[in-house]
Design an enzyme around this catalytic site. Structure first.
Site, short mmCIF file in Angstrom:
data_model
loop_
_atom_site.label_atom_id
_atom_site.label_comp_id
_atom_site.label_asym_id
_atom_site.label_seq_id
_atom_site.Cartn_x
_atom_site.Cartn_y
_atom_site.Cartn_z
N GLU A 149 0.68 -1.23 0.10
CA GLU A 149 -0.11 -0.05 -0.01
C GLU A 149 0.69 1.23 -0.04
O GLU A 149 0.30 2.27 -0.46
CB GLU A 149 -1.17 0.07 1.08
CG GLU A 149 -1.98 -0.86 0.90
CD GLU A 149 -1.86 -2.34 1.50
OE1 GLU A 149 -0.78 -2.55 2.02
OE2 GLU A 149 -2.67 -3.20 1.72
N LYS A 201 -17.93 -0.76 5.27
CA LYS A 201 -18.17 -1.65 4.28
C LYS A 201 -19.70 -1.93 4.14
O LYS A 201 -20.23 -1.72 2.99
CB LYS A 201 -17.68 -3.27 4.92
CG LYS A 201 -18.00 -4.17 3.68
CD LYS A 201 -17.24 -5.58 3.95
CE LYS A 201 -17.37 -6.38 2.79
NZ LYS A 201 -16.79 -7.77 3.25
N PHE A 261 -11.93 -7.40 13.35
CA PHE A 261 -10.86 -7.89 12.28
C PHE A 261 -10.56 -6.71 11.30
O PHE A 261 -11.44 -6.23 10.88
CB PHE A 261 -11.30 -9.23 11.63
CG PHE A 261 -10.17 -9.61 10.59
CD1 PHE A 261 -9.07 -10.22 11.07
CD2 PHE A 261 -10.58 -9.62 9.20
CE1 PHE A 261 -8.01 -10.38 10.27
CE2 PHE A 261 -9.69 -9.99 8.39
CZ PHE A 261 -8.31 -10.43 8.85
N GLN A 262 -9.38 -6.48 11.42
CA GLN A 262 -8.82 -5.28 10.37
C GLN A 262 -9.51 -4.09 10.91
O GLN A 262 -9.68 -3.16 9.70
CB GLN A 262 -8.76 -5.73 9.05
CG GLN A 262 -7.89 -7.09 8.57
CD GLN A 262 -7.91 -7.07 7.12
OE1 GLN A 262 -8.55 -6.91 6.33
NE2 GLN A 262 -6.53 -7.82 6.62
N MET A 274 24.06 8.85 3.27
CA MET A 274 24.08 10.16 4.18
C MET A 274 24.28 9.91 5.54
O MET A 274 24.62 10.72 6.37
CB MET A 274 22.88 10.88 3.91
CG MET A 274 22.53 12.12 4.48
SD MET A 274 23.66 13.35 3.49
CE MET A 274 22.97 14.05 2.09
#
Lengths: 169, 569
Positions: B50, B162, B112-113, B478
């Site tokens: 993602e 959802k 969940f999630q 760096m």
């Protein structure tokens, strides 16, 4: 240098009465390290708007940044620094004190002097309601015997401009 | 017409003219993916993580000026996306991020999630919404696009539970949007603009300093016209490169921590500074106390009032749309008989010329080991200075900024504010999709590239022939440089051991891999790679491990306290 001295400011905000609006304001203060002395919020006569009073402190530059950053929040409709004009500041305090024997009369007298009201009484306690600017509430707490204080709860300041000046959309 | 929330979401994207959605499916967005499946106007790009979806959408926005769109699922989909959202936020990139959420009855029950998406992203978005009713969905998406792209742009997130994506509502897309709490200022204050022009015309040692706001505000032509007509020196920040032509003699290079000697000294010693769409940040002016000068007056043009007088007090603040403000300045200058003092300006340019003779970007061109700077210089030559260059974060980013001369805006895409390693490759994908015929190259390092290297797979799937210029010094360069200069050569955890064979790795994804180890091979290898127009070519340049980026202003110091090379260490 005068401008760099941290000063107490009372900011009045109108914001959308939406879930999360409060956390956006509170989050801004913590994320950018600004002080909050107190913060109060409740819906206004227009139920789509909330009125918030934030008491903060900072140099003129910091207060300018706070005002600009608040204005940037999408939920914030208006921001006004009450310090810029004459204003009224009020806070409500409830104090529960041990009130027995000779203290009972003394506490009643002190409450009267501060125009407090005793709103609940038991054999051994008083609950006193007091309204005023922060200094007055502080002064009351100093005026009574510290050892008698059982519990205090304060609402934080609410503020409004004096005279015909109004803050609205 | 009654549609499901998912169909409404996709319809809204169509109405907004969205070409690409970068995303990754999951449970909470299944209805939205179903709605995507049933149409072909909005194309979906399936990334491999993602974070990459966000970076690609972000780069699409940087390359085109139109909001980028990303779509991810709830929970880990969102947390993976946060780095990309914060990257866009710090660089003020317009984006609309659509996230799935658990169904409304499950919110708050540790489903969940489930994560508190609005809470997690609140500090790194311009605004976010949780849509609780399907009939608010279309208006919310409309607001999201409006807020993202107007004023100072930024990412806006729309969290869709959802069940909301499943419920039905009458669909009509609002034509306009107005928010009583949000009205970005567009027109600059005429009185202030007048004052600014007068100050500029009276300047004896003027300097024009511009940032990402010029790019975001599509103000490069207006800026170029103004700088030309005044004859003043101009410098760009890392985010502002391409806002003024990098090959023009009035351009004194990038300024800041790794800015040129002449740009930094001119910033410090000028008497009138015009700052445009820049924010005086710590990497640009260093320590504000050191930067302060009694003699310098500052004009600051920005669309965001909170950028003005944040780190540096300014004398003439102008809040407004940069393009319009510059146009108005130009009109006043054109109409005025006054001109800057020619003799003073000549002396100033003479001074700048002397600073230029320090040749602060020199490096050892005779080295037997490949110097990273030379790779960027050759890249510039081979691509005719006309490529879109993305970068990751670190030494390679600074070398790309210093040695690739950007003449046009939206050609240099990098994470300037957040400094996100892993940005480069997904950004190259977004840029290539936005400009299919353009040459797109990602200048990266062996450490950064590994943070999103899985996207080589996405490049294969969508035939995105980006070129990867890997400046491989086997170090977090760096970090190593700071450890050398500031931590007594103690290279704590900055050596990149156990590197993959990048050539084989590229080949395993179906791409071309090339390793380049000799200075003489740099240019031919680049020519060959860029001739392969339809292939991804991963070029692994084995470069000098000890090379440092100069000039360098140590953190917390002033712009005049520059280290110019190894001799200053």
């Amino acid at each position: 240098m005068e401008a760099n001295r941290p000063m107490r400011h009372i900011l009045s905000l109108l914001l959308e009465n939406e879930a999360g609006a409060l956390s956006r304001v509170a989050g801004l203060f913590s994320a950018r390290g600004y002080n909050i002395e107190s913060l109060t919020v409740a819906p206004t006569e227009d139920p789509t708007l909330s009125r918030m009073t934030v008491v903060t402190s900072g140099s003129e530059e910091v207060i300018e940044q706070i005002t600009k950053q608040l204005n940037k929040l999408i939920d914030v409709v208006k921001v006004f620094d009450l310090q810029e004009g004459r204003h009224i500041e009020r806070e409500l305090m409830l104090v529960k004190v041990r009130a027995e024997g000779k203290d009972r009369e003394e506490l009643k007298r002190t409450a009267d002097i501060f125009r407090g009201r005793i709103v609940d009484v038991t054999d051994r306690t008083y609950t006193i309601e007091l309204t005023g600017p922060r200094d007055k509430l502080d002064a009351f707490l100093e005026a009574i015997d510290r050892g008698l204080i059982l519990e205090t709860v304060r609402t934080g300041a609410s503020g409004i401009g004096r005279g015909e000046w109004i803050l609205r959309v | 017409m009654r549609l499901t929330g998912a169909e409404i979401t996709i319809q809204c994207l169509q109405e907004e003219g969205v070409e690409y959605v970068f995303g990754y499916p999951g449970g909470a967005v299944l209805h939205i993916y179903d709605a995507l499946f049933n149409q072909d106007k909005v194309k979906h790009i399936l990334v491999r993580h993602e974070q990459a979806a966000l970076h690609a959408a972000d780069a699409y926005a940087r390359a085109t000026g139109r909001p980028g769109v990303a779509l991810v699922t709830s929970g880990p989909g969102v947390t993976n996306a946060v780095t990309g959202i914060a990257t866009a936020y710090m660089d003020s990139i317009p984006m609309v991020v659509i996230t799935g959420q658990v169904p409304t009855p499950a919110i708050g029950l540790d489903a969940f999630q489930e994560v508190d998406t609005v809470g997690i992203t609140r500090p790194c978005v311009k605004h976010n919404f949780l849509v609780k009713q399907v009939d608010e969905l279309a208006a919310t998406i409309k607001k999201a696009f409006y807020v993202a792209a107007s004023g100072r742009p930024g990412p806006v997130l729309v969290d869709i539970p959802k069940d909301v994506s499943q419920h039905l509502a009458e669909f009509s897309y609002p034509k306009t949007v107005s928010l009583r709490s949000y009205a970005p200022v567009n027109k600059g204050h005429s009185g202030q603009i007048k004052k600014a022009v007068q100050m500029l015309l009276e300047a004896r040692r003027p300097m024009i300093y511009t940032g990402g706001g010029v790019i975001l505000g599509d103000a490069a032509p207006a800026l170029t016209r103004l700088v030309k007509s005044l004859g003043f020196p101009c410098t760009n920040t890392l985010m502002g490169l391409g806002g003024y032509p990098g090959t023009d003699p009035q351009f004194v290079g990038m300024l800041g921590m790794h800015g040129t000697y002449e740009a930094n000294l001119a910033m410090q010693h000028c008497d009138v500074l015009l700052a445009v769409g820049a924010r005086f940040d710590d990497r640009v002016i260093g320590n504000p106390q050191h930067f302060y000068s009694e003699e310098r007056r500052i004009i600051h043009v920005d669309i965001d009032p909170s950028s003005i007088s944040k780190r540096v007090r300014v004398d003439v603040p102008i809040v407004g749309n940069i393009n319009d403000v510059l146009d108005e300045m130009q009109k006043l200058i054109d109409a005025s008989a006054a001109r800057p003092d020619a003799a003073a300006l000549k002396d100033w340019w003479k001074q700048i010329g002397e600073w230029r003779t320090r040749d602060c970007l020199r490096y050892d061109r005779t080295s037997a080991i490949i110097k990273p700077q030379s790779v960027v210089e050759k890249l510039y030559e081979v691509t005719g200075g006309d490529a879109i260059i993305t970068s990751d974060v670190g030494q390679h980013q600074m070398w790309a900024a210093q040695y690739y001369k950007f003449d046009k805006p939206r050609r240099w895409l990098n994470s300037g504010g957040l400094g996100t390693m892993g940005f480069g490759l997904p950004a190259a994908m977004g840029a290539q999709l936005a400009h299919p015929d353009a040459t797109v190259a990602c200048v990266t390092g062996e450490a950064s590239i590994q943070m999103c290297i899985q996207e080589l797979s996405t490049c294969k799937q969508y035939h995105l022939p980006v070129k990867i210029i890997n400046l491989n010094n086997r170090y977090l360069g760096m970090v190593r440089q700071w450890q050398q200069i500031l931590h007594g050569n103690r290279y704590s955890e900055s050596y990149m051991d156990a590197l993959p064979d990048f050539v084989k790795l590229a080949e395993s994804y179906g791409h071309v891999g090339v390793r380049v180890e000799q200075p003489a091979d740099v240019e031919p290898a680049l020519r060959e790679a860029f001739a392969l127009k339809d292939r991804v070519v991963f070029m692994d340049f084995i470069t000098d491990q000890t090379e440092n980026v100069f000039p360098m202003v140590k953190a917390g110091q002033g712009l005049t306290e520059m280290l110019l090379g190894a001799e200053d260490l």
